[in-house]
Design an enzyme around this catalytic site. Structure first.
Site, PDB file in Angstrom:
ATOM      1  N   MET A   1      -3.943   4.310   0.638  1.00 36.12           N
ATOM      2  CA  MET A   1      -4.457   4.797   1.922  1.00 36.12           C
ATOM      3  C   MET A   1      -5.608   5.782   1.742  1.00 36.12           C
ATOM      4  O   MET A   1      -6.463   5.885   2.622  1.00 36.12           O
ATOM      5  CB  MET A   1      -3.331   5.441   2.738  1.00 36.12           C
TER       6      MET A   1
ATOM      7  N   ILE B   1       0.837  -1.193   0.000  1.00 38.70           N
ATOM      8  CA  ILE B   1       0.000   0.000   0.000  1.00 38.70           C
ATOM      9  C   ILE B   1       0.878   1.252   0.000  1.00 38.70           C
ATOM     10  O   ILE B   1       2.007   1.231   0.496  1.00 38.70           O
ATOM     11  CB  ILE B   1      -0.977  -0.026   1.204  1.00 38.70           C
ATOM     12  N   CYS B   2       0.350   2.326  -0.580  1.00 40.06           N
ATOM     13  CA  CYS B   2       0.983   3.641  -0.552  1.00 40.06           C
ATOM     14  C   CYS B   2      -0.126   4.678  -0.382  1.00 40.06           C
ATOM     15  O   CYS B   2      -1.197   4.345   0.121  1.00 40.06           O
ATOM     16  CB  CYS B   2       1.815   3.880  -1.808  1.00 40.06           C
ATOM     17  N   ARG B   3       0.081   5.892  -0.807  1.00 44.86           N
ATOM     18  CA  ARG B   3      -0.950   6.916  -0.650  1.00 44.86           C
ATOM     19  C   ARG B   3      -2.121   6.675  -1.594  1.00 44.86           C
ATOM     20  O   ARG B   3      -3.267   6.622  -1.185  1.00 44.86           O
ATOM     21  CB  ARG B   3      -0.369   8.315  -0.889  1.00 44.86           C
TER      22      ARG B   3
END
Length: 159
Positions: free
Chosen positions: A147, A119-121
């Protein structure tokens, strides 16, 4: 003959056998056989390997996986300062920024047999990280929307 998917077919006409060699998630496989149909099945399965393997999951799927897979590793590939920002972080994540992932890949070797949710932004950096991990033989899956989606989902529904 080498096929673009990394499959190599060696035909030894003197001994009437075929050897198929392919790279799957960093592991070299060799098959020897005298039957063309066996090779055809193996080649077709490997040609479609990337299509069959799921490489992304939704936030709903992630939340379900977090409930049913106690060994699931969540890898957050944002910069450390982003984890304390407005989007926060998921509990118990491992944080390795995507920019450092190749250099620090050895830190993840203990998770080689586990599912890794990346996961990232927003889901862009995690796609890059998922590809890096898959190239090193990890079972990694990208979280669509990152996110941003995770937080939207958390606000609209209880976890």
């Amino acid at each position: 003959q080498t096929i673009s998917t990394g499959i190599e077919l060696i035909i030894n006409q003197n001994n009437n056998y075929f050897q198929l060699r392919y790279n799957e998630r960093g592991v070299i496989h060799n098959h020897n056989c005298t039957n063309w149909s066996t090779y055809l099945l193996i080649i077709l399965s490997k040609l479609f390997y990337r299509i069959i393997i799921k490489t992304t999951m939704s936030v709903d799927e992630l939340k379900n996986a977090m409930k049913v897979d106690p060994l699931l590793l969540i890898l957050d590939v944002r910069m450390p300062e982003e984890l304390i920002g407005p989007l926060g972080k998921i509990d118990n994540v491992v944080n390795i920024p995507v920019q450092q992932l190749e250099k620090r890949i050895g830190e993840l070797d203990i998770y080689k047999d586990r599912n890794i949710a990346v996961i990232c932004r927003s889901g862009v950096r995690s796609v890059i990280a998922q590809n890096i991990l898959a190239g090193h033989g990890f079972n990694a899956i990208n979280i669509e929307g990152g996110m941003e989606q995770f937080m939207l989902h958390s606000k609209s529904r209880p976890a």
